[in-house]
Write a protein that holds these residues in place. Structure first.
Motif, mmCIF file in Angstrom:
data_model
loop_
_atom_site.group_PDB
_atom_site.id
_atom_site.type_symbol
_atom_site.label_atom_id
_atom_site.label_comp_id
_atom_site.label_asym_id
_atom_site.label_seq_id
_atom_site.Cartn_x
_atom_site.Cartn_y
_atom_site.Cartn_z
ATOM 1 N N THR A 26 0.721 -1.287 0.049
ATOM 2 C CA THR A 26 -0.005 0.169 0.115
ATOM 3 C C THR A 26 0.866 1.075 0.002
ATOM 4 O O THR A 26 0.608 2.250 -0.893
ATOM 5 N N PHE A 27 1.784 1.503 0.872
ATOM 6 C CA PHE A 27 2.759 1.993 0.861
ATOM 7 C C PHE A 27 3.705 2.636 -0.419
ATOM 8 O O PHE A 27 3.649 3.627 -1.059
ATOM 9 N N VAL A 28 4.160 1.469 -0.924
ATOM 10 C CA VAL A 28 4.818 1.630 -2.204
ATOM 11 C C VAL A 28 3.891 2.055 -3.367
ATOM 12 O O VAL A 28 4.418 2.817 -4.269
ATOM 13 N N ALA A 29 2.553 1.569 -3.495
ATOM 14 C CA ALA A 29 1.572 2.107 -4.445
ATOM 15 C C ALA A 29 1.404 3.599 -4.273
ATOM 16 O O ALA A 29 1.618 4.237 -5.363
ATOM 17 N N GLU A 30 1.251 3.961 -3.010
ATOM 18 C CA GLU A 30 1.007 5.313 -2.805
ATOM 19 C C GLU A 30 2.276 6.339 -3.111
ATOM 20 O O GLU A 30 2.071 7.298 -3.443
ATOM 21 N N VAL A 83 18.026 10.522 0.965
ATOM 22 C CA VAL A 83 17.653 11.359 -0.283
ATOM 23 C C VAL A 83 16.589 10.584 -0.814
ATOM 24 O O VAL A 83 15.477 11.185 -1.357
ATOM 25 N N VAL A 84 16.211 9.263 -0.818
ATOM 26 C CA VAL A 84 15.356 8.716 -1.583
ATOM 27 C C VAL A 84 13.835 9.025 -0.882
ATOM 28 O O VAL A 84 12.881 9.194 -1.163
ATOM 29 N N ILE A 85 14.015 8.981 0.709
ATOM 30 C CA ILE A 85 12.841 9.221 1.428
ATOM 31 C C ILE A 85 12.429 10.704 1.752
ATOM 32 O O ILE A 85 11.565 11.079 1.846
ATOM 33 N N HIS A 86 13.445 11.766 1.565
ATOM 34 C CA HIS A 86 13.174 13.113 2.051
ATOM 35 C C HIS A 86 12.026 13.721 1.309
ATOM 36 O O HIS A 86 11.442 14.777 2.305
ATOM 37 N N ASP A 87 11.909 13.565 0.253
ATOM 38 C CA ASP A 87 10.867 14.394 -0.812
ATOM 39 C C ASP A 87 9.510 13.621 -0.776
ATOM 40 O O ASP A 87 8.564 14.180 -1.029
ATOM 41 N N LEU A 88 9.313 12.285 -0.031
ATOM 42 C CA LEU A 88 8.243 11.442 -0.097
ATOM 43 C C LEU A 88 7.093 12.135 0.308
ATOM 44 O O LEU A 88 5.792 12.154 0.067
ATOM 45 N N VAL A 89 7.152 13.167 1.443
ATOM 46 C CA VAL A 89 5.908 13.981 2.223
ATOM 47 C C VAL A 89 5.410 14.960 1.160
ATOM 48 O O VAL A 89 4.399 15.297 1.411
ATOM 49 N N GLU A 90 6.039 15.254 0.191
ATOM 50 C CA GLU A 90 5.410 16.208 -0.864
ATOM 51 C C GLU A 90 4.395 15.406 -1.460
ATOM 52 O O GLU A 90 3.548 16.172 -2.255
ATOM 53 N N ILE A 91 4.143 14.008 -1.447
ATOM 54 C CA ILE A 91 3.044 13.648 -2.090
ATOM 55 C C ILE A 91 1.755 14.230 -1.610
ATOM 56 O O ILE A 91 0.737 14.263 -2.483
ATOM 57 N N TYR A 92 1.589 14.633 -0.246
ATOM 58 C CA TYR A 92 0.535 15.246 0.210
ATOM 59 C C TYR A 92 0.859 16.628 0.601
ATOM 60 O O TYR A 92 -0.077 17.408 0.627
ATOM 61 N N ALA A 93 2.085 16.844 0.879
ATOM 62 C CA ALA A 93 2.355 18.566 1.244
ATOM 63 C C ALA A 93 2.471 19.276 -0.160
ATOM 64 O O ALA A 93 2.204 20.493 -0.226
ATOM 65 N N ARG A 117 0.748 11.277 8.096
ATOM 66 C CA ARG A 117 0.010 10.509 7.341
ATOM 67 C C ARG A 117 0.322 9.577 6.455
ATOM 68 O O ARG A 117 -0.224 8.203 6.583
ATOM 69 N N LEU A 118 1.597 9.712 5.753
ATOM 70 C CA LEU A 118 2.083 8.622 5.021
ATOM 71 C C LEU A 118 2.850 7.564 5.614
ATOM 72 O O LEU A 118 2.694 6.671 5.055
ATOM 73 N N PHE A 119 3.831 8.031 6.400
ATOM 74 C CA PHE A 119 4.622 6.926 6.936
ATOM 75 C C PHE A 119 3.923 6.126 7.783
ATOM 76 O O PHE A 119 4.179 5.023 7.841
ATOM 77 N N THR A 120 2.736 6.228 8.370
ATOM 78 C CA THR A 120 1.961 5.511 9.176
ATOM 79 C C THR A 120 1.184 4.527 8.336
ATOM 80 O O THR A 120 0.638 3.597 8.996
ATOM 81 N N LEU A 121 1.320 4.533 6.958
ATOM 82 C CA LEU A 121 0.928 3.320 6.304
ATOM 83 C C LEU A 121 1.569 2.017 6.575
ATOM 84 O O LEU A 121 0.949 1.063 5.897
ATOM 85 N N LEU A 122 2.884 2.148 6.926
ATOM 86 C CA LEU A 122 3.741 1.160 6.797
ATOM 87 C C LEU A 122 3.410 0.327 8.126
ATOM 88 O O LEU A 122 2.785 0.975 9.084
ATOM 89 N N PRO A 123 3.831 -0.880 8.174
ATOM 90 C CA PRO A 123 3.959 -1.533 9.444
ATOM 91 C C PRO A 123 4.687 -0.855 10.262
ATOM 92 O O PRO A 123 5.867 -0.087 9.998
ATOM 93 N N GLN A 124 4.421 -1.057 11.688
ATOM 94 C CA GLN A 124 4.933 0.136 12.762
ATOM 95 C C GLN A 124 6.683 0.260 12.824
ATOM 96 O O GLN A 124 6.905 1.281 12.714
ATOM 97 N N ASP A 125 7.075 -1.124 12.735
ATOM 98 C CA ASP A 125 8.590 -0.831 12.916
ATOM 99 C C ASP A 125 9.262 -0.088 11.791
ATOM 100 O O ASP A 125 10.052 0.562 11.929
ATOM 101 N N GLN A 126 8.687 -0.334 10.363
ATOM 102 C CA GLN A 126 9.081 0.404 9.207
ATOM 103 C C GLN A 126 8.871 1.676 9.499
ATOM 104 O O GLN A 126 9.505 2.773 8.913
ATOM 105 N N ALA A 127 7.451 2.069 9.975
ATOM 106 C CA ALA A 127 7.094 3.380 9.948
ATOM 107 C C ALA A 127 8.124 4.295 10.745
ATOM 108 O O ALA A 127 8.353 5.596 10.498
#
Length: 214
Positions: A26-30, A83-93, A117-127
């Motif tokens: 679900t996270f990968v799709a988003e 760097v792969v993670i840093h802009d993911l929040v711009e999906i919603y922001a 909102r976004l990172f909590t889609l993942l399993p808790q340890d990965q979130a």
């Protein structure tokens, strides 16, 4: 589509998937939404603007190739994760062009809410782990985060150079605001800081960067 709906809601995953894998997919799709977030920077290779996914890939490549220029030793693999993670929040922001004063108002609050909102889609340890990477980049307190922030400033400067101005031509861009971005490169790499200074100096001479008002 409802603003709160996930991309995976359009075609729900088969019921036999276990909960952990379902959350990960679900996270990968988003994350596919990142390809639709346009930045202000124009591409050098095509007549269109760069998207966030392209930007993140370019930063990862730069970290891999330019790490030797970091003033402090860095863990390249860890830096690439940042760097792969840093802009993911711009999906919603959304993107906030640095030379647009109105766009950066409330940016931190929007991005914090997007991260929640976004990172909590993942399993808790990965979130927890992915959120920690995002927080580390934002804080800029580790050698890796400082170098990644430098790459985040250098990359659009390169695109601007290749476009004979690019976002340096935006109304809010003058020598001082461009040099403020250059300072982020200088903070992590003497060598790359010197290179960005050369880009700015030559950009000024060629009329690609406006001098500050007298």
């Amino acid at each position: 589509m409802d603003d709160d709906a996930l991309l995976s809601d359009r075609s729900p995953f088969p019921p036999e998937l276990d909960d952990r894998l379902r959350a990960q997919l679900t996270f990968v799709a988003e994350a596919d939404r990142l390809k639709t977030i346009l930045r202000a920077s124009p591409l050098a290779a095509a007549d269109r603007r760069e998207n966030d996914a392209e930007h993140s890939w370019h930063l990862a490549l730069m970290v891999l190739l330019l790490a030797e220029h970091a003033d402090e030793p860095i863990d390249v693999g860890h830096a690439m994760r940042l760097v792969v993670i840093h802009d993911l929040v711009e999906i919603y922001a959304g993107d906030s062009p640095v030379f647009d004063p109105a766009a950066v108002v409330g940016q931190q609050e929007r991005e914090e809410a997007a991260a929640d909102r976004l990172f909590t889609l993942l399993p808790q340890d990965q979130a927890v782990g992915i959120r920690a990477l995002w927080d580390e980049f934002e804080a800029g307190r580790t050698p890796e985060a400082r170098f990644c922030k430098a790459m985040d400033r250098l990359q659009p400067m390169l695109l601007n150079w290749l476009n004979h101005g690019g976002t340096w031509q935006m109304p809010g861009a003058t020598e001082s605001t461009v040099r403020a971005r250059e300072a982020g490169v200088v903070a992590a790499s003497t060598t790359l800081g010197g290179a960005t200074n050369a880009l700015v100096e030559h950009g000024l001479r060629r009329g690609w960067i406006r001098p500050d008002p007298v």
